[in-house]
Motif scaffolding. Structure first.
Motif, mmCIF file in Angstrom:
data_model
loop_
_atom_site.group_PDB
_atom_site.id
_atom_site.type_symbol
_atom_site.label_atom_id
_atom_site.label_comp_id
_atom_site.label_asym_id
_atom_site.label_seq_id
_atom_site.Cartn_x
_atom_site.Cartn_y
_atom_site.Cartn_z
ATOM 1 N N SER A 25 0.692 -1.001 -0.011
ATOM 2 C CA SER A 25 0.018 0.114 -0.031
ATOM 3 C C SER A 25 0.948 1.096 0.012
ATOM 4 O O SER A 25 1.974 1.140 0.637
ATOM 5 N N THR A 49 -4.273 0.592 -2.285
ATOM 6 C CA THR A 49 -4.615 -0.766 -2.382
ATOM 7 C C THR A 49 -3.613 -1.524 -2.211
ATOM 8 O O THR A 49 -2.502 -1.182 -3.066
ATOM 9 N N SER A 50 -3.285 -2.818 -1.381
ATOM 10 C CA SER A 50 -2.398 -3.752 -1.531
ATOM 11 C C SER A 50 -2.602 -4.867 -2.209
ATOM 12 O O SER A 50 -3.813 -5.178 -2.776
ATOM 13 N N GLY A 51 -1.658 -5.678 -2.569
ATOM 14 C CA GLY A 51 -2.126 -6.994 -3.287
ATOM 15 C C GLY A 51 -1.587 -7.358 -4.566
ATOM 16 O O GLY A 51 -0.539 -6.736 -5.073
ATOM 17 N N HIS A 111 -7.673 -4.813 -0.179
ATOM 18 C CA HIS A 111 -6.482 -5.750 -0.406
ATOM 19 C C HIS A 111 -6.761 -6.693 -1.647
ATOM 20 O O HIS A 111 -7.709 -7.546 -1.309
ATOM 21 N N HIS A 149 -6.724 -9.740 -2.801
ATOM 22 C CA HIS A 149 -6.241 -10.826 -2.281
ATOM 23 C C HIS A 149 -5.737 -12.199 -3.332
ATOM 24 O O HIS A 149 -5.056 -12.818 -2.955
ATOM 25 N N LEU A 199 -3.264 -11.453 3.612
ATOM 26 C CA LEU A 199 -3.606 -10.161 4.075
ATOM 27 C C LEU A 199 -2.103 -9.565 4.743
ATOM 28 O O LEU A 199 -1.630 -10.196 5.590
#
Length: 311
Positions: A106, A144-146, A278, A280, A299
Protein backbone atom coordinates in the motif's frame (compact mmCIF):
# COMPACT_ATOMS: atom_id res chain seq x y z
CA UNK A 1 29.19 12.83 -21.69
CA UNK A 2 29.10 11.20 -25.13
CA UNK A 3 26.64 12.61 -27.62
CA UNK A 4 23.72 10.30 -28.50
CA UNK A 5 24.00 8.48 -31.84
CA UNK A 6 21.58 7.14 -34.42
CA UNK A 7 20.34 3.67 -33.49
CA UNK A 8 18.94 0.95 -35.71
CA UNK A 9 16.75 -1.39 -33.63
CA UNK A 10 15.36 -4.69 -34.88
CA UNK A 11 11.87 -5.43 -33.57
CA UNK A 12 11.44 -8.77 -31.81
CA UNK A 13 8.36 -10.71 -30.74
CA UNK A 14 8.27 -8.67 -27.52
CA UNK A 15 7.25 -5.50 -29.36
CA UNK A 16 5.52 -6.85 -32.46
CA UNK A 17 2.01 -5.43 -32.68
CA UNK A 18 2.79 -2.38 -30.53
CA UNK A 19 1.97 1.11 -31.81
CA UNK A 20 5.04 3.12 -32.78
CA UNK A 21 4.24 5.99 -30.39
CA UNK A 22 3.87 3.67 -27.40
CA UNK A 23 7.10 1.90 -28.32
CA UNK A 24 9.02 5.16 -28.54
CA UNK A 25 7.56 6.52 -25.30
CA UNK A 26 8.72 3.37 -23.53
CA UNK A 27 12.13 3.40 -25.23
CA UNK A 28 12.92 7.10 -24.89
CA UNK A 29 12.46 7.58 -21.15
CA UNK A 30 12.51 11.22 -20.15
CA UNK A 31 11.76 12.58 -23.64
CA UNK A 32 8.54 14.66 -23.78
CA UNK A 33 5.74 13.08 -25.80
CA UNK A 34 5.45 16.24 -27.91
CA UNK A 35 9.03 15.81 -29.06
CA UNK A 36 8.51 12.12 -29.83
CA UNK A 37 5.51 12.98 -32.03
CA UNK A 38 7.53 15.73 -33.71
CA UNK A 39 10.51 13.52 -34.69
CA UNK A 40 8.11 10.97 -36.20
CA UNK A 41 6.18 13.64 -38.09
CA UNK A 42 9.45 15.12 -39.46
CA UNK A 43 10.60 11.69 -40.63
CA UNK A 44 13.54 11.45 -38.22
CA UNK A 45 12.14 8.14 -37.00
CA UNK A 46 11.91 5.63 -39.84
CA UNK A 47 10.79 2.04 -40.16
CA UNK A 48 12.57 -0.06 -42.78
CA UNK A 49 14.06 3.20 -44.13
CA UNK A 50 10.62 4.66 -44.81
CA UNK A 51 8.44 7.28 -43.14
CA UNK A 52 5.49 5.98 -41.13
CA UNK A 53 2.68 7.47 -39.08
CA UNK A 54 2.72 7.60 -35.30
CA UNK A 55 0.02 4.90 -35.09
CA UNK A 56 1.95 2.41 -37.25
CA UNK A 57 1.93 -1.05 -35.65
CA UNK A 58 5.35 -2.62 -35.48
CA UNK A 59 6.02 -6.00 -37.09
CA UNK A 60 8.58 -8.59 -36.16
CA UNK A 61 11.95 -7.95 -37.92
CA UNK A 62 11.09 -4.29 -38.65
CA UNK A 63 14.17 -2.04 -38.43
CA UNK A 64 13.42 1.18 -36.55
CA UNK A 65 15.75 4.15 -36.96
CA UNK A 66 16.01 6.15 -33.74
CA UNK A 67 17.59 9.60 -34.22
CA UNK A 68 20.06 11.12 -31.72
CA UNK A 69 17.78 12.00 -28.79
CA UNK A 70 19.13 12.65 -25.32
CA UNK A 71 17.21 10.60 -22.75
CA UNK A 72 17.18 10.51 -18.97
CA UNK A 73 20.12 8.57 -17.57
CA UNK A 74 19.88 5.97 -14.85
CA UNK A 75 21.83 8.31 -12.55
CA UNK A 76 18.89 10.71 -12.78
CA UNK A 77 16.37 8.02 -11.85
CA UNK A 78 14.21 8.45 -8.79
CA UNK A 79 15.37 6.56 -5.72
CA UNK A 80 13.33 3.43 -5.04
CA UNK A 81 11.88 3.55 -1.49
CA UNK A 82 13.13 0.67 0.66
CA UNK A 83 9.62 -0.71 1.32
CA UNK A 84 8.90 -0.91 -2.40
CA UNK A 85 12.34 -2.33 -3.19
CA UNK A 86 11.89 -5.06 -0.55
CA UNK A 87 8.48 -5.99 -1.94
CA UNK A 88 9.72 -6.19 -5.54
CA UNK A 89 12.72 -8.29 -4.55
CA UNK A 90 11.24 -10.53 -1.86
CA UNK A 91 7.46 -10.69 -2.25
CA UNK A 92 6.93 -12.00 -5.76
CA UNK A 93 3.83 -14.21 -5.53
CA UNK A 94 4.33 -15.99 -8.88
CA UNK A 95 6.76 -15.75 -11.77
CA UNK A 96 7.54 -17.64 -14.96
CA UNK A 97 8.82 -16.74 -18.44
CA UNK A 98 5.54 -15.03 -19.35
CA UNK A 99 4.48 -12.85 -16.42
CA UNK A 100 4.96 -11.85 -12.78
CA UNK A 101 2.38 -11.45 -10.03
CA UNK A 102 3.63 -8.87 -7.53
CA UNK A 103 2.44 -8.36 -3.97
CA UNK A 104 2.15 -4.57 -4.21
CA UNK A 105 2.49 -2.72 -0.90
CA UNK A 106 0.00 0.00 0.00
CA UNK A 107 1.09 3.59 -0.58
CA UNK A 108 2.73 3.17 -3.99
CA UNK A 109 1.20 4.09 -7.36
CA UNK A 110 1.47 1.38 -10.00
CA UNK A 111 3.04 3.86 -12.46
CA UNK A 112 4.41 7.39 -12.58
CA UNK A 113 2.04 10.15 -13.58
CA UNK A 114 0.75 13.51 -12.53
CA UNK A 115 2.75 14.53 -9.46
CA UNK A 116 4.37 11.09 -9.24
CA UNK A 117 7.83 10.71 -10.74
CA UNK A 118 8.07 6.96 -10.43
CA UNK A 119 5.78 4.05 -9.62
CA UNK A 120 5.89 0.27 -9.20
CA UNK A 121 6.47 -0.50 -12.88
CA UNK A 122 9.29 2.05 -13.22
CA UNK A 123 10.96 0.66 -10.07
CA UNK A 124 10.65 -2.91 -11.36
CA UNK A 125 12.29 -1.94 -14.65
CA UNK A 126 15.15 -0.30 -12.76
CA UNK A 127 15.66 -3.41 -10.64
CA UNK A 128 15.57 -5.68 -13.72
CA UNK A 129 17.43 -3.87 -16.49
CA UNK A 130 18.09 -7.18 -18.27
CA UNK A 131 14.35 -7.69 -18.85
CA UNK A 132 13.55 -6.16 -22.23
CA UNK A 133 9.77 -6.06 -21.74
CA UNK A 134 7.81 -5.33 -18.57
CA UNK A 135 4.31 -3.89 -18.82
CA UNK A 136 1.40 -3.54 -16.39
CA UNK A 137 -1.53 -5.79 -17.28
CA UNK A 138 -3.96 -3.88 -15.05
CA UNK A 139 -3.97 -1.24 -12.31
CA UNK A 140 -4.89 -1.08 -8.65
CA UNK A 141 -5.20 2.06 -6.54
CA UNK A 142 -2.16 3.55 -4.83
CA UNK A 143 -3.68 2.84 -1.41
CA UNK A 144 -4.60 -0.76 -2.27
CA UNK A 145 -2.21 -3.66 -1.60
CA UNK A 146 -1.99 -7.13 -3.13
CA UNK A 147 -1.93 -8.95 -6.47
CA UNK A 148 -0.64 -6.99 -9.47
CA UNK A 149 0.05 -8.64 -12.84
CA UNK A 150 3.04 -7.63 -14.99
CA UNK A 151 3.59 -9.16 -18.44
CA UNK A 152 7.04 -10.10 -19.77
CA UNK A 153 5.91 -10.50 -23.40
CA UNK A 154 3.63 -8.43 -25.61
CA UNK A 155 1.74 -11.51 -26.80
CA UNK A 156 1.00 -12.45 -23.18
CA UNK A 157 0.05 -8.85 -22.37
CA UNK A 158 -2.53 -8.84 -25.18
CA UNK A 159 -3.98 -12.20 -24.09
CA UNK A 160 -4.26 -11.12 -20.46
CA UNK A 161 -5.90 -7.85 -21.55
CA UNK A 162 -8.51 -9.87 -23.44
CA UNK A 163 -9.07 -12.04 -20.36
CA UNK A 164 -9.57 -8.98 -18.14
CA UNK A 165 -12.05 -7.50 -20.62
CA UNK A 166 -14.06 -10.72 -20.58
CA UNK A 167 -14.65 -13.19 -17.77
CA UNK A 168 -11.26 -14.87 -17.97
CA UNK A 169 -9.84 -13.53 -14.70
CA UNK A 170 -11.63 -13.64 -11.37
CA UNK A 171 -10.43 -10.99 -8.91
CA UNK A 172 -11.14 -11.24 -5.20
CA UNK A 173 -10.48 -8.43 -2.74
CA UNK A 174 -10.69 -8.34 1.04
CA UNK A 175 -12.25 -5.16 2.41
CA UNK A 176 -13.35 -3.89 5.79
CA UNK A 177 -16.64 -2.00 5.79
CA UNK A 178 -17.58 0.58 8.38
CA UNK A 179 -20.43 -0.65 10.61
CA UNK A 180 -22.25 -3.98 10.74
CA UNK A 181 -23.40 -5.01 7.28
CA UNK A 182 -26.43 -7.24 7.79
CA UNK A 183 -26.61 -8.84 4.35
CA UNK A 184 -24.74 -12.10 3.71
CA UNK A 185 -24.31 -11.47 0.00
CA UNK A 186 -25.30 -8.75 -2.46
CA UNK A 187 -24.69 -7.87 -6.11
CA UNK A 188 -24.22 -4.13 -6.58
CA UNK A 189 -24.76 -3.12 -10.20
CA UNK A 190 -25.09 0.66 -10.16
CA UNK A 191 -23.39 2.57 -12.98
CA UNK A 192 -20.35 4.73 -12.25
CA UNK A 193 -19.16 7.96 -13.85
CA UNK A 194 -15.81 9.70 -13.42
CA UNK A 195 -16.13 13.21 -12.11
CA UNK A 196 -13.86 15.96 -10.74
CA UNK A 197 -14.54 17.65 -7.43
CA UNK A 198 -14.20 21.38 -6.90
CA UNK A 199 -10.79 20.85 -5.33
CA UNK A 200 -9.54 19.14 -8.47
CA UNK A 201 -9.45 15.69 -6.87
CA UNK A 202 -10.66 12.91 -9.14
CA UNK A 203 -13.90 11.42 -7.87
CA UNK A 204 -16.22 8.69 -9.14
CA UNK A 205 -19.97 9.02 -8.63
CA UNK A 206 -22.99 6.77 -9.00
CA UNK A 207 -24.84 7.98 -12.09
CA UNK A 208 -27.35 6.63 -14.59
CA UNK A 209 -25.18 8.19 -17.30
CA UNK A 210 -22.12 6.27 -16.14
CA UNK A 211 -20.64 2.95 -17.26
CA UNK A 212 -22.18 -0.37 -16.12
CA UNK A 213 -20.39 -1.63 -13.01
CA UNK A 214 -20.90 -4.82 -10.99
CA UNK A 215 -19.43 -6.01 -7.70
CA UNK A 216 -20.41 -9.03 -5.61
CA UNK A 217 -20.01 -8.45 -1.86
CA UNK A 218 -19.96 -11.49 0.45
CA UNK A 219 -19.86 -11.13 4.24
CA UNK A 220 -17.04 -13.03 5.92
CA UNK A 221 -17.17 -11.80 9.52
CA UNK A 222 -19.06 -9.21 11.56
CA UNK A 223 -17.38 -7.24 14.33
CA UNK A 224 -18.75 -4.66 16.74
CA UNK A 225 -18.09 -1.65 14.51
CA UNK A 226 -17.05 -3.09 11.16
CA UNK A 227 -17.57 -6.01 8.74
CA UNK A 228 -14.96 -8.00 6.84
CA UNK A 229 -16.16 -8.80 3.31
CA UNK A 230 -15.01 -10.42 0.12
CA UNK A 231 -15.50 -8.14 -2.90
CA UNK A 232 -15.44 -9.61 -6.41
CA UNK A 233 -15.68 -6.97 -9.16
CA UNK A 234 -17.05 -8.21 -12.47
CA UNK A 235 -16.09 -4.94 -14.16
CA UNK A 236 -12.96 -2.89 -13.57
CA UNK A 237 -14.03 0.73 -13.15
CA UNK A 238 -11.90 3.28 -11.32
CA UNK A 239 -12.50 3.12 -7.53
CA UNK A 240 -15.34 0.65 -8.18
CA UNK A 241 -15.27 -1.30 -4.90
CA UNK A 242 -14.84 1.87 -2.84
CA UNK A 243 -17.79 3.66 -4.46
CA UNK A 244 -20.04 0.59 -4.42
CA UNK A 245 -19.29 0.06 -0.72
CA UNK A 246 -20.15 3.69 0.04
CA UNK A 247 -23.38 3.27 -1.97
CA UNK A 248 -24.26 0.36 0.35
CA UNK A 249 -24.00 2.79 3.24
CA UNK A 250 -20.85 1.09 4.53
CA UNK A 251 -17.73 2.82 3.11
CA UNK A 252 -14.35 1.17 3.47
CA UNK A 253 -12.40 1.75 6.66
CA UNK A 254 -9.68 4.32 5.98
CA UNK A 255 -11.23 5.65 2.77
CA UNK A 256 -10.48 9.38 2.90
CA UNK A 257 -12.19 10.01 -0.43
CA UNK A 258 -15.53 8.22 -0.16
CA UNK A 259 -15.74 7.63 3.59
CA UNK A 260 -16.62 9.85 6.54
CA UNK A 261 -13.95 12.04 8.16
CA UNK A 262 -15.07 11.51 11.75
CA UNK A 263 -15.47 7.74 11.34
CA UNK A 264 -12.01 7.50 9.77
CA UNK A 265 -10.60 9.47 12.70
CA UNK A 266 -12.05 6.96 15.15
CA UNK A 267 -10.57 4.00 13.27
CA UNK A 268 -7.23 5.80 12.87
CA UNK A 269 -6.97 6.03 16.65
CA UNK A 270 -7.40 2.25 16.72
CA UNK A 271 -4.46 1.83 14.34
CA UNK A 272 -6.14 1.80 10.89
CA UNK A 273 -3.79 4.20 9.12
CA UNK A 274 -4.47 3.04 5.53
CA UNK A 275 -7.34 2.10 3.26
CA UNK A 276 -8.50 -1.40 4.15
CA UNK A 277 -8.65 -2.84 0.64
CA UNK A 278 -6.44 -5.74 -0.42
CA UNK A 279 -6.27 -7.54 -3.79
CA UNK A 280 -6.29 -10.99 -2.24
CA UNK A 281 -6.61 -13.48 -5.09
CA UNK A 282 -6.43 -13.90 -8.87
CA UNK A 283 -7.86 -16.97 -10.61
CA UNK A 284 -7.37 -17.59 -14.33
CA UNK A 285 -6.04 -20.02 -16.89
CA UNK A 286 -2.44 -19.52 -17.89
CA UNK A 287 -2.54 -17.80 -21.30
CA UNK A 288 0.37 -19.92 -22.63
CA UNK A 289 -0.60 -23.43 -21.50
CA UNK A 290 -4.24 -23.18 -20.39
CA UNK A 291 -3.55 -24.58 -16.93
CA UNK A 292 -5.71 -23.20 -14.09
CA UNK A 293 -3.79 -20.87 -11.81
CA UNK A 294 -4.66 -19.35 -8.44
CA UNK A 295 -2.40 -16.70 -6.91
CA UNK A 296 -3.01 -15.49 -3.35
CA UNK A 297 -1.56 -12.47 -1.55
CA UNK A 298 -1.92 -12.97 2.21
CA UNK A 299 -3.49 -10.10 4.12
CA UNK A 300 -0.66 -7.75 5.20
CA UNK A 301 0.45 -8.37 8.78
CA UNK A 302 -0.58 -4.85 9.81
CA UNK A 303 -4.17 -5.43 8.68
CA UNK A 304 -4.33 -9.00 10.01
CA UNK A 305 -3.23 -7.79 13.47
CA UNK A 306 -5.92 -5.12 13.51
CA UNK A 307 -8.58 -7.65 12.50
CA UNK A 308 -7.44 -10.02 15.24
CA UNK A 309 -7.95 -7.27 17.79
CA UNK A 310 -11.55 -6.81 16.62
CA UNK A 311 -12.40 -10.35 17.79
Amino acid sequence: MAAPKVRQIKITEDNAGQRLDNYLISLLKGVPKTRIYRIVRKGEVRVNKGRVSINYRLKIHDIVRIPPVRVAHRDDAVHIPSALKYSLENQILYEDDDFIVLNKPSGFAVHGGSGIQSGVIEALRMLRPEQSFLELVHRIDKETSGCLLVAKKRTILNQLHDMFRGDGIQKTYLALLVGQWQRKKQWVNVALRKNVSQGGERMVVVSKTGKPSETLFTRLQKFENCTLVKAQPKTGRTHQIRVHAAWLGHPLVGDDRYGETETNRVFRKKGYKRLFLHAHELQFRHPANGQPLTVIAPLPEQLQTLIDHEQ
